[in-house]
Design an enzyme around this catalytic site. Structure first.
Site, PDB file in Angstrom:
ATOM      1  N   HIS A  46       0.820  -1.216   0.000  1.00 18.67           N
ATOM      2  CA  HIS A  46       0.000   0.000   0.000  1.00 18.67           C
ATOM      3  C   HIS A  46       0.853   1.265   0.000  1.00 18.67           C
ATOM      4  O   HIS A  46       0.524   2.251  -0.650  1.00 18.67           O
ATOM      5  CB  HIS A  46      -0.939   0.014   1.216  1.00 18.67           C
ATOM      6  CG  HIS A  46      -1.956  -1.084   1.167  1.00 18.67           C
ATOM      7  ND1 HIS A  46      -2.702  -1.461   2.255  1.00 18.67           N
ATOM      8  CD2 HIS A  46      -2.341  -1.889   0.153  1.00 18.67           C
ATOM      9  CE1 HIS A  46      -3.506  -2.460   1.912  1.00 18.67           C
ATOM     10  NE2 HIS A  46      -3.298  -2.738   0.648  1.00 18.67           N
ATOM     11  N   ARG A  84      -0.448 -27.977   2.260  1.00 23.17           N
ATOM     12  CA  ARG A  84       0.350 -27.096   3.104  1.00 23.17           C
ATOM     13  C   ARG A  84      -0.107 -25.667   2.875  1.00 23.17           C
ATOM     14  O   ARG A  84      -0.035 -25.166   1.754  1.00 23.17           O
ATOM     15  CB  ARG A  84       1.835 -27.241   2.775  1.00 23.17           C
ATOM     16  CG  ARG A  84       2.699 -26.212   3.478  1.00 23.17           C
ATOM     17  CD  ARG A  84       4.186 -26.373   3.149  1.00 23.17           C
ATOM     18  NE  ARG A  84       4.976 -25.384   3.855  1.00 23.17           N
ATOM     19  CZ  ARG A  84       5.702 -24.412   3.264  1.00 23.17           C
ATOM     20  NH1 ARG A  84       5.762 -24.322   1.943  1.00 23.17           N
ATOM     21  NH2 ARG A  84       6.377 -23.548   3.988  1.00 23.17           N
ATOM     22  N   HIS A 129       4.576 -17.506   7.530  1.00 22.73           N
ATOM     23  CA  HIS A 129       5.087 -17.416   6.158  1.00 22.73           C
ATOM     24  C   HIS A 129       5.111 -15.930   5.758  1.00 22.73           C
ATOM     25  O   HIS A 129       4.370 -15.496   4.873  1.00 22.73           O
ATOM     26  CB  HIS A 129       4.228 -18.260   5.214  1.00 22.73           C
ATOM     27  CG  HIS A 129       4.874 -18.577   3.884  1.00 22.73           C
ATOM     28  ND1 HIS A 129       4.969 -19.860   3.380  1.00 22.73           N
ATOM     29  CD2 HIS A 129       5.439 -17.777   2.951  1.00 22.73           C
ATOM     30  CE1 HIS A 129       5.564 -19.825   2.195  1.00 22.73           C
ATOM     31  NE2 HIS A 129       5.860 -18.575   1.906  1.00 22.73           N
ATOM     32  N   ASN A 173       8.662 -20.474   7.650  1.00 25.29           N
ATOM     33  CA  ASN A 173       9.014 -20.732   6.265  1.00 25.29           C
ATOM     34  C   ASN A 173      10.197 -19.863   5.860  1.00 25.29           C
ATOM     35  O   ASN A 173      10.109 -18.636   5.884  1.00 25.29           O
ATOM     36  CB  ASN A 173       7.845 -20.428   5.324  1.00 25.29           C
ATOM     37  CG  ASN A 173       8.233 -20.668   3.871  1.00 25.29           C
ATOM     38  OD1 ASN A 173       8.416 -21.814   3.463  1.00 25.29           O
ATOM     39  ND2 ASN A 173       8.397 -19.601   3.098  1.00 25.29           N
ATOM     40  N   GLU A 174      11.288 -20.513   5.500  1.00 24.91           N
ATOM     41  CA  GLU A 174      12.441 -19.860   4.879  1.00 24.91           C
ATOM     42  C   GLU A 174      12.924 -18.590   5.577  1.00 24.91           C
ATOM     43  O   GLU A 174      12.918 -17.506   4.975  1.00 24.91           O
ATOM     44  CB  GLU A 174      12.128 -19.494   3.421  1.00 24.91           C
ATOM     45  CG  GLU A 174      11.800 -20.676   2.542  1.00 24.91           C
ATOM     46  CD  GLU A 174      11.730 -20.295   1.069  1.00 24.91           C
ATOM     47  OE1 GLU A 174      11.767 -19.098   0.744  1.00 24.91           O
ATOM     48  OE2 GLU A 174      11.652 -21.202   0.246  1.00 24.91           O
ATOM     49  N   ASN A 314      12.615 -26.401   1.155  1.00 24.32           N
ATOM     50  CA  ASN A 314      12.093 -25.877  -0.109  1.00 24.32           C
ATOM     51  C   ASN A 314      13.241 -25.890  -1.091  1.00 24.32           C
ATOM     52  O   ASN A 314      14.292 -25.298  -0.827  1.00 24.32           O
ATOM     53  CB  ASN A 314      11.584 -24.440   0.050  1.00 24.32           C
ATOM     54  CG  ASN A 314      10.337 -24.362   0.914  1.00 24.32           C
ATOM     55  OD1 ASN A 314       9.739 -25.379   1.248  1.00 24.32           O
ATOM     56  ND2 ASN A 314       9.945 -23.154   1.282  1.00 24.32           N
ATOM     57  N   TYR A 316      14.538 -25.396  -5.149  1.00 25.58           N
ATOM     58  CA  TYR A 316      14.204 -24.888  -6.473  1.00 25.58           C
ATOM     59  C   TYR A 316      15.321 -25.014  -7.501  1.00 25.58           C
ATOM     60  O   TYR A 316      15.093 -25.363  -8.635  1.00 25.58           O
ATOM     61  CB  TYR A 316      13.802 -23.408  -6.380  1.00 25.58           C
ATOM     62  CG  TYR A 316      12.441 -23.189  -5.760  1.00 25.58           C
ATOM     63  CD1 TYR A 316      11.298 -23.195  -6.551  1.00 25.58           C
ATOM     64  CD2 TYR A 316      12.297 -22.990  -4.399  1.00 25.58           C
ATOM     65  CE1 TYR A 316      10.032 -23.001  -5.989  1.00 25.58           C
ATOM     66  CE2 TYR A 316      11.043 -22.801  -3.826  1.00 25.58           C
ATOM     67  CZ  TYR A 316       9.915 -22.807  -4.629  1.00 25.58           C
ATOM     68  OH  TYR A 316       8.683 -22.630  -4.085  1.00 25.58           O
ATOM     69  N   GLU A 381       8.319 -27.381  -0.550  1.00 22.37           N
ATOM     70  CA  GLU A 381       8.094 -26.619  -1.789  1.00 22.37           C
ATOM     71  C   GLU A 381       9.073 -27.092  -2.850  1.00 22.37           C
ATOM     72  O   GLU A 381      10.230 -27.399  -2.548  1.00 22.37           O
ATOM     73  CB  GLU A 381       8.339 -25.110  -1.609  1.00 22.37           C
ATOM     74  CG  GLU A 381       7.244 -24.361  -0.915  1.00 22.37           C
ATOM     75  CD  GLU A 381       7.562 -22.873  -0.755  1.00 22.37           C
ATOM     76  OE1 GLU A 381       8.269 -22.305  -1.615  1.00 22.37           O
ATOM     77  OE2 GLU A 381       7.105 -22.297   0.238  1.00 22.37           O
TER      78      GLU A 381
HETATM   79  C1  PNW Z   1       9.712 -19.380  -1.776  1.00 24.28           C
HETATM   80  N1  PNW Z   1      15.083 -16.573  -4.096  1.00 24.28           N
HETATM   81  O1  PNW Z   1      10.418 -18.192  -1.804  1.00 24.28           O
HETATM   82  C2  PNW Z   1       8.547 -19.015  -0.892  1.00 24.28           C
HETATM   83  O2  PNW Z   1       8.430 -19.854   0.230  1.00 24.28           O
HETATM   84  C3  PNW Z   1       7.255 -18.852  -1.607  1.00 24.28           C
HETATM   85  O3  PNW Z   1       6.410 -18.022  -0.853  1.00 24.28           O
HETATM   86  C4  PNW Z   1       7.523 -18.322  -3.003  1.00 24.28           C
HETATM   87  O4  PNW Z   1       6.357 -17.976  -3.668  1.00 24.28           O
HETATM   88  C5  PNW Z   1       8.293 -19.388  -3.752  1.00 24.28           C
HETATM   89  O5  PNW Z   1       9.453 -19.788  -3.066  1.00 24.28           O
HETATM   90  C6  PNW Z   1       8.685 -18.978  -5.156  1.00 24.28           C
HETATM   91  O6  PNW Z   1       9.532 -17.870  -5.122  1.00 24.28           O
HETATM   92  C7  PNW Z   1      11.572 -17.908  -2.429  1.00 24.28           C
HETATM   93  O7  PNW Z   1      15.111 -15.466  -4.656  1.00 24.28           O
HETATM   94  C8  PNW Z   1      11.694 -16.608  -2.865  1.00 24.28           C
HETATM   95  O8  PNW Z   1      16.092 -17.242  -4.001  1.00 24.28           O
HETATM   96  C9  PNW Z   1      12.857 -16.183  -3.419  1.00 24.28           C
HETATM   97  C10 PNW Z   1      13.912 -17.050  -3.535  1.00 24.28           C
HETATM   98  C11 PNW Z   1      13.811 -18.371  -3.095  1.00 24.28           C
HETATM   99  C12 PNW Z   1      12.622 -18.798  -2.548  1.00 24.28           C
END
Ligand code: PNW
Length: 477
Positions: A46, A84, A129, A173-174, A314, A316, A381
């Site tokens: 906002h 989750r 989160h 979370n993270e 998590n 990726y 994740e």
């Molecule tokens: C996770 N990075 O976040 C989160 O837990 C989620 O809320 C998010 O939507 C998802 O991954 C996808 O991004 C991350 O920049 C956000 O390294 C950023 C990073 C890694 C994980």
């Protein structure tokens, strides 16, 4: 690859939990509905719309506050065993404190939990989160150690109200990502520019809050409710450019995952020694009389050690690591002293940081199993972003390739993985990238007030995987 057609290697073990994940601020909307208080993401979107791509907000998002039954319907259609989701602290406690409990917020999560259970889906609940009540940010937010007590009080309200039905809890979370909210004045909420200081103070508060919640649950609820408590951490896999850089990647892992995992999951406890040494030394060189790393007392080390029933990860993507020092003075990046890049040959996604590196998943799972002596690991994740559309072939490939690597870790390497929730069930508010990056297996049109959830190709493939409990043969190498 040691992974032959027709072997059980492609099947998920009995008891392995399959499902999908979301988070409150990213899907719920209803930002001021029914007595909800303001949180730091309401404030950021906002008051600083320019921080978010296209100036979007989560005011309505997927409107799951009203359409949660649609989410449960899709989970049911997919054959998900678990869902989750996270609870919005300010929806339960508008002021952040347990002085005022918003019963309409409690009602919402009761409806969601009961609908899940009625459909045979088990809830996995993240307590935090990233959507801190603004009132607590007004006190300084996570760098203020007093939040370790306020978080415990918030968690107690959740256990009291939902713990009869929720058996799997994730405290945080993270933290590695949300501590970044204290490293830049244009970044993640609350956008406070205290790099190398506010982020380490956050880590200490989070570790003590996590341990407070774990011990409080053991004292007050565990005997009766019999649930499990873990924390979800994240790191990129670091692949040394050449074997010469192995030590630098190891250091990277200790700064990314170890900062939180070492105090909780090792027998020794405390921050990793390489983190302590480097931050202490850099602080001295930079002229600080006291180290920027707030130390844990030996009492605190013992209190935090072993406070887990499972390790949430998590996962990726990966990076290539090499020697070198970058980052501002002071900063965590500089303290770490590893340069990381992504291999330009790795396939891209819509997110700048996310390239497709399936083999790294197996390596990361093995690293955790070895470093922390084989804890039960839950993959909370894993997922892929694009710019939208139903024919998401790249997402299908991402999921099947990553799952195959996870199955190798389970069947060939003996890593103890207990479940997997795909990120994400539905397209949602991707933090600073708004709705420009899509992670859902169900598409959502954010211009349609009804926010219909439409299955992408990936939802159909996950449905097949969840129902057959194996990777279809057509996805074999
Ligand atoms: C996770 N990075 O976040 C989160 O837990 C989620 O809320 C998010 O939507 C998802 O991954 C996808 O991004 C991350 O920049 C956000 O390294 C950023 C990073 C890694 C994980």
């Amino acid at each position: 690859t040691g992974f032959a057609a027709g072997q059980d290697n492609l099947a998920f073990p009995d008891g392995f939990l399959l499902g999908a994940a979301t988070a409150s601020y990213q899907i719920e909307g209803g930002w001021d509905a029914d007595g909800k208080g303001v949180n730091i993401w309401d404030t950021l979107t906002h008051e600083h719309p320019v921080f978010v791509d296209d100036a979007y907000t989560g005011d309505v998002a997927d409107d799951s506050y009203h359409l949660y039954m649609e989410d449960v319907k899709q989970l049911k259609n997919m054959g998900a065993q678990v869902y989750r989701f996270s609870i919005s602290w300010a929806r339960i406690l508008p002021e952040g404190h347990d002085t005022i409990i918003n019963t309409r917020g409690i009602d919402y999560y009761n409806r969601l939990i009961n609908t899940l259970l009625d459909n045979g889906i088990e809830p996995i609940v993240s307590i935090y989160h990233w959507d801190l009540p603004q009132r607590l940010q007004d006190l300084g937010g996570w760098p203020n150690i007093v939040l370790a007590i306020y978080t415990e009080n918030y968690a107690r309200v959740l256990f009291k109200n939902f713990g009869d039905r929720v058996k799997l809890w994730i405290t945080f979370n993270e933290p590695r990502i949300f501590m970044g909210g204290y490293t830049s004045d244009t970044g993640m909420a609350p956008s406070i520019n205290t790099p190398g200081i506010g982020d380490y103070l956050t880590s200490r508060t989070v570790l003590i809050a996590h341990a407070n919640i774990y011990h409080m649950y053991e004292r007050e609820f565990k005997q009766q409710q019999k649930g499990k408590i873990g924390i979800t951490l994240t790191g990129f896999w670091c692949e040394p450019l050449t074997p010469d850089f192995t030590e630098r990647c190891e250091r990277y892992q200790q700064f990314q995952l170890g900062l939180y995992a070492h105090p909780i999951f090792t027998g020794h406890g405390d921050y990793p020694s390489v983190v302590i040494e480097r931050v202490d030394n850099n602080s001295k060189v930079e002229g600080f009389t006291t180290s920027r790393l707030p130390k844990l007392t030996s009492e605190e080390v013992n209190y935090i050690k072993g406070t887990y029933d499972f390790f949430g990860i998590n996962f990726y993507t990966a990076q290539v690591g090499l020697n070198g020092v970058v980052g501002g003075i002071p900063s965590r990046e500089r303290d770490m002293g590893t340069i990381v890049l992504q291999d330009p040959n790795w396939p891209v996604s819509a997110s700048s940081w996310l390239r497709v590196v399936p083999w790294a998943f197996r390596k990361q799972l093995n690293w955790i199993a070895k470093e922390y002596v084989n804890p039960p690991i839950c993959v909370t994740e894993n997922g892929f972003s694009d710019y939208g559309g139903l024919n998401d072939t790249n997402r299908v490939l991402y999921y099947t390739e990553y799952m195959k690597e996870m199955l190798k870790a389970i069947h060939i390497d003996g890593v103890n993985v207990c479940g997997y929730t795909a990120w994400s069930l539905i397209d949602n508010f991707e933090w600073l990238h708004g709705y420009t990056e899509r992670f859902g297996v169900y598409a959502v049109n954010f211009d349609d007030p009804g926010r219909p959830r439409i299955p992408k190709e990936s939802a159909k493939v996950l449905t097949e995987i969840f129902n057959t409990r194996k990777i279809p043969e057509r996805f074999l190498d």
